[in-house]
Design a protein around this motif. Structure first.
Motif, PDB file in Angstrom:
ATOM      1  N   UNK A   7       0.832  -1.204   0.000  1.00 23.17           N
ATOM      2  CA  UNK A   7       0.000   0.000   0.000  1.00 23.17           C
ATOM      3  C   UNK A   7       0.861   1.247   0.000  1.00 23.17           C
ATOM      4  N   UNK A   8       1.977   1.201   0.739  1.00 21.29           N
ATOM      5  CA  UNK A   8       2.863   2.367   0.800  1.00 21.29           C
ATOM      6  C   UNK A   8       3.450   2.685  -0.567  1.00 21.29           C
ATOM      7  N   UNK A   9       3.611   1.659  -1.401  1.00 23.28           N
ATOM      8  CA  UNK A   9       4.178   1.861  -2.728  1.00 23.28           C
ATOM      9  C   UNK A   9       3.377   2.857  -3.544  1.00 23.28           C
ATOM     10  N   UNK A  10       2.100   2.985  -3.244  1.00 29.30           N
ATOM     11  CA  UNK A  10       1.237   3.872  -4.011  1.00 29.30           C
ATOM     12  C   UNK A  10       1.189   5.295  -3.460  1.00 29.30           C
ATOM     13  N   UNK A  11       1.932   5.566  -2.386  1.00 29.63           N
ATOM     14  CA  UNK A  11       1.999   6.931  -1.875  1.00 29.63           C
ATOM     15  C   UNK A  11       2.662   7.807  -2.931  1.00 29.63           C
ATOM     16  N   UNK A  12       2.050   8.921  -3.310  1.00 27.97           N
ATOM     17  CA  UNK A  12       2.604   9.738  -4.399  1.00 27.97           C
ATOM     18  C   UNK A  12       3.906  10.419  -4.005  1.00 27.97           C
ATOM     19  N   UNK A  13       4.700  10.806  -4.999  1.00 29.55           N
ATOM     20  CA  UNK A  13       5.932  11.531  -4.702  1.00 29.55           C
ATOM     21  C   UNK A  13       5.635  12.894  -4.088  1.00 29.55           C
ATOM     22  N   UNK A  14       6.644  13.459  -3.422  1.00 31.53           N
ATOM     23  CA  UNK A  14       6.468  14.768  -2.793  1.00 31.53           C
ATOM     24  C   UNK A  14       6.170  15.829  -3.842  1.00 31.53           C
ATOM     25  N   UNK A  15       5.225  16.725  -3.576  1.00 27.54           N
ATOM     26  CA  UNK A  15       4.904  17.786  -4.542  1.00 27.54           C
ATOM     27  C   UNK A  15       5.986  18.852  -4.586  1.00 27.54           C
ATOM     28  N   UNK A  16       5.951  19.658  -5.627  1.00 26.27           N
ATOM     29  CA  UNK A  16       6.831  20.816  -5.721  1.00 26.27           C
ATOM     30  C   UNK A  16       8.266  20.496  -6.024  1.00 26.27           C
ATOM     31  N   UNK A  17       8.537  19.343  -6.645  1.00 26.31           N
ATOM     32  CA  UNK A  17       9.910  18.957  -6.941  1.00 26.31           C
ATOM     33  C   UNK A  17      10.234  19.060  -8.432  1.00 26.31           C
ATOM     34  N   UNK A  18       9.425  19.821  -9.156  1.00 25.21           N
ATOM     35  CA  UNK A  18       9.722  20.110 -10.567  1.00 25.21           C
ATOM     36  C   UNK A  18       9.606  21.610 -10.803  1.00 25.21           C
ATOM     37  N   UNK A  19      10.319  22.083 -11.813  1.00 20.75           N
ATOM     38  CA  UNK A  19      10.242  23.483 -12.201  1.00 20.75           C
ATOM     39  C   UNK A  19       9.929  23.563 -13.692  1.00 20.75           C
ATOM     40  N   UNK A  21      11.266  25.555 -15.931  1.00 20.19           N
ATOM     41  CA  UNK A  21      12.456  25.745 -16.769  1.00 20.19           C
ATOM     42  C   UNK A  21      13.693  25.262 -16.016  1.00 20.19           C
ATOM     43  N   UNK A  22      13.994  23.968 -16.062  1.00 19.84           N
ATOM     44  CA  UNK A  22      15.155  23.441 -15.331  1.00 19.84           C
ATOM     45  C   UNK A  22      16.475  24.103 -15.717  1.00 19.84           C
ATOM     46  N   UNK A  23      16.567  24.564 -16.956  1.00 17.92           N
ATOM     47  CA  UNK A  23      17.819  25.161 -17.428  1.00 17.92           C
ATOM     48  C   UNK A  23      18.135  26.488 -16.753  1.00 17.92           C
ATOM     49  N   UNK A  24      17.148  27.096 -16.102  1.00 19.58           N
ATOM     50  CA  UNK A  24      17.394  28.376 -15.432  1.00 19.58           C
ATOM     51  C   UNK A  24      17.430  28.228 -13.909  1.00 19.58           C
ATOM     52  N   UNK A  25      17.332  27.009 -13.410  1.00 20.63           N
ATOM     53  CA  UNK A  25      17.312  26.787 -11.959  1.00 20.63           C
ATOM     54  C   UNK A  25      18.729  26.862 -11.398  1.00 20.63           C
ATOM     55  N   UNK A  26      18.898  27.620 -10.322  1.00 15.60           N
ATOM     56  CA  UNK A  26      20.205  27.767  -9.678  1.00 15.60           C
ATOM     57  C   UNK A  26      20.422  26.600  -8.718  1.00 15.60           C
ATOM     58  N   UNK A  27      21.042  25.550  -9.228  1.00 20.70           N
ATOM     59  CA  UNK A  27      21.281  24.362  -8.424  1.00 20.70           C
ATOM     60  C   UNK A  27      21.142  23.119  -9.274  1.00 20.70           C
ATOM     61  N   UNK A  28      20.566  22.074  -8.683  1.00 19.77           N
ATOM     62  CA  UNK A  28      20.440  20.782  -9.350  1.00 19.77           C
ATOM     63  C   UNK A  28      18.970  20.428  -9.511  1.00 19.77           C
ATOM     64  N   UNK A  29      18.605  19.988 -10.694  1.00 24.77           N
ATOM     65  CA  UNK A  29      17.253  19.499 -10.971  1.00 24.77           C
ATOM     66  C   UNK A  29      17.349  18.037 -11.385  1.00 24.77           C
ATOM     67  N   UNK A  30      16.663  17.182 -10.650  1.00 24.90           N
ATOM     68  CA  UNK A  30      16.564  15.758 -10.985  1.00 24.90           C
ATOM     69  C   UNK A  30      15.122  15.514 -11.403  1.00 24.90           C
ATOM     70  N   UNK A  31      14.927  15.097 -12.635  1.00 22.38           N
ATOM     71  CA  UNK A  31      13.575  15.008 -13.190  1.00 22.38           C
ATOM     72  C   UNK A  31      13.323  13.626 -13.801  1.00 22.38           C
ATOM     73  N   UNK A  32      12.418  12.882 -13.165  1.00 21.21           N
ATOM     74  CA  UNK A  32      11.990  11.605 -13.721  1.00 21.21           C
ATOM     75  C   UNK A  32      13.082  10.573 -13.865  1.00 21.21           C
ATOM     76  N   UNK A  33      14.038  10.555 -12.939  1.00 23.63           N
ATOM     77  CA  UNK A  33      15.187   9.658 -13.062  1.00 23.63           C
ATOM     78  C   UNK A  33      14.839   8.260 -12.546  1.00 23.63           C
ATOM     79  N   UNK A  34      15.112   7.269 -13.370  1.00 21.09           N
ATOM     80  CA  UNK A  34      14.908   5.868 -13.008  1.00 21.09           C
ATOM     81  C   UNK A  34      16.211   5.104 -13.177  1.00 21.09           C
ATOM     82  N   UNK A  35      16.378   4.100 -12.320  1.00 19.97           N
ATOM     83  CA  UNK A  35      17.548   3.231 -12.413  1.00 19.97           C
ATOM     84  C   UNK A  35      17.172   1.833 -11.957  1.00 19.97           C
TER      85      UNK A  35
END
Length: 274
Positions: A7-19, A21-35
């Motif tokens: 059931x916990x697997x279906x808990x949604x990801x934390x909100x507000x972790x995308x922008x 325009x990632x190219x203008x963000x001052x820092x690091x943007x991790x977007x949709x990364x899977x491994x």
């Protein structure tokens, strides 16, 4: 009745972790990364924002992918999908030479310090500038000594790693991490294997370096005492996703079931016991 891990697997990801325009963000943007490693999913479309200048602590159970996330940031591991921007640069398709240049912005403290046994402490610290900077031997030696002094190892230059305690090895690893004057430092379990007093000394060093050098710090740990001491913000990784982010006070006061179970060390809850 406690929720199951499924059931916990279906808990949604934390909100507000995308922008937008990632190219203008001052820092690091991790977007949709899977491994994935074979059939095992480790990161599952992970999103995370790391503003420049902050100390972000990533918590989560062992085996949840925290170290994989760190290594993915600088492409020590290649993501299966998703994109990562560093200071506006999309790193996924960088050439080897451009990636090596970008990595100079980073220092990395590995779990076991990863010192070379056949080299002195000073030689270990000076290895990166020796191989990648073009500095003179005199400048490399002076910079290595300067960094060792910053972490309280000014009298250990000629020692071998085998002559150091666990805490001293971590300090030497920290000196090596800062020798190239990085803008970012990645810490993989910096207090693991240390007694509480030595661990707290390492925590104080992390805070000191962040303040004195103005670096952005990303720290992976399951040590909540450490997390609460050093973090500006804490993110929890579970089931391959960032499921919560917040300040230290927000983490301490949250009613998020997965975070509460983790910080309380409770075997019963949505994370499961195993």
């Amino acid at each position: 009745m406690n929720a199951s891990p499924e059931a916990a697997y279906n808990i949604p990801p934390a909100p507000g972790q995308r922008v937008d325009d990632p190219a203008s963000f001052a820092g690091i943007v991790i977007e949709g990364v899977s491994k994935n490693f074979g059939s095992k999913m480790v990161l599952d479309k992970t999103d995370l924002l790391i503003p420049k200048g902050e100390t972000l602590v990533v918590i989560g159970r062992s085996g949840e992918g925290k170290s994989v996330l760190l290594k993915s940031i600088v492409r020590l591991l290649e993501s299966d999908e998703g994109r990562i921007w560093i200071e506006g640069t999309l790193i996924n398709e960088l050439s080897r030479s451009r990636l090596m240049e970008l990595r100079k912005m980073f220092g990395f403290l590995f779990q076991g310090a990863a010192l070379f046994d056949s080299m002195t402490v000073c030689e270990n610290v000076g290895l990166m500038p020796k191989e990648h900077s073009g500095w003179s031997e005199e400048r490399i030696y002076a910079r290595a000594c300067e960094c060792l002094a910053m972490v309280g190892l000014e009298n250990a230059e000629t020692k071998l790693p085998s002559e150091l305690s666990g805490g001293m090895k971590k300090r030497a690893g920290l000196a090596r991490a800062i020798v190239m004057e990085p803008e970012y430092i990645l810490y993989d379990e910096p207090t693991t294997g240390l007694d509480p007093i030595t661990g707290d000394a390492i925590n104080e060093l992390i805070v000191k370096l962040q303040k004195s050098l103005g670096v952005t710090s990303i720290v992976v740990t399951h040590d909540m005492a450490s997390a609460f001491k050093i973090a500006d913000r804490i993110a929890m990784l579970s089931r391959g996703r960032i499921v919560f982010t917040g300040t230290v006070d927000e983490v301490k006061n949250t009613d998020h079931p997965m975070v509460r179970q983790f910080i309380e060390g409770n075997a019963h809850g949505p994370l499961g016991a195993f």
